[in-house]
Design an enzyme around this catalytic site. Sequence first.
Site, PDB file in Angstrom:
ATOM      1  N   HIS A 297     110.558 -20.229  72.692  1.00  0.00           N
ATOM      2  CA  HIS A 297     111.557 -21.270  72.455  1.00  0.00           C
ATOM      3  C   HIS A 297     110.858 -22.516  71.959  1.00  0.00           C
ATOM      4  CE1 HIS A 297     110.024 -22.139  76.467  1.00  0.00           C
ATOM      5  NE2 HIS A 297     110.460 -23.381  76.340  1.00  0.00           N
ATOM      6  N   ALA A 298     111.635 -23.421  71.385  1.00  0.00           N
ATOM      7  CA  ALA A 298     111.127 -24.739  71.038  1.00  0.00           C
ATOM      8  C   ALA A 298     112.151 -25.754  71.536  1.00  0.00           C
ATOM      9  CB  ALA A 298     110.906 -24.855  69.535  1.00  0.00           C
TER      10      ALA A 298
END
Lengths: 90, 148
Positions: free
Chosen positions: B66-67
């Site tokens: 994820h970011a």
Amino acid sequence: MKIVAICGAGIGTSAILKVNAERALDRLGLEATVVATDIASLGAEADDAQVILTSPEFVAVIGATTADVVVVENFFDTDELTRKLESALG
Amino acid sequence: MPLPPIPDAAVRLQCPAADWREAVRLAGGALEDAGATTAAYADEMVRMIEEHGPYVVVSPGLALAHARPGPSVLADGLSVVTLERPVVFGHPHNDPVRVVLGLAVHSPERHLGLIADLANAFDVADTTARLAAAADADAVRGVLGAVA
């Protein structure tokens, strides 16, 4: 009592720690506020925290703190977290 | 907020990946195909790991790539990639990785519900193994309790 869960983004992984820490606290019959945040914001949140929950990668960057740093290996394992929180808070 | 829908486009099974970067980009491509992110999000997920290490390998065999929320996130999304052969992320405990989840969060203030549902799905120890063995997108959705 305050517990801070940290990861790189402040979402996702630290949120897993927060959710599972709250479940572990329930099991232990303990009350605490669990805050999820990113490593960059840790300074602001950690001042009054008793415990910092994180993964092995972040231990070196946490720096000096009076809180117990608890390193979690399997973020989805409530048993591991319960055991480690019990030991940190006991 | 429960788990976001996991359409067929968000699922890629038994993919070849040479290394962790390729594996994470597959999860990013699936999020893009599902309409949850732009192409830039895959790069952002790779960058998070380059910057902070393989902490996204949250449990044995499982990476939650994820970011941060941002312009490249169009909607909440979850993608599922299983790997033909496991890849090493460099995690001290949880390598090698067989399943990569891609997570895009559009509304951070509401994402704890999503994470709680994910934690429920992975509360069973063999969830990652069952995902790794899933034959189609329906099986993946069945394991996670998600809709298409």
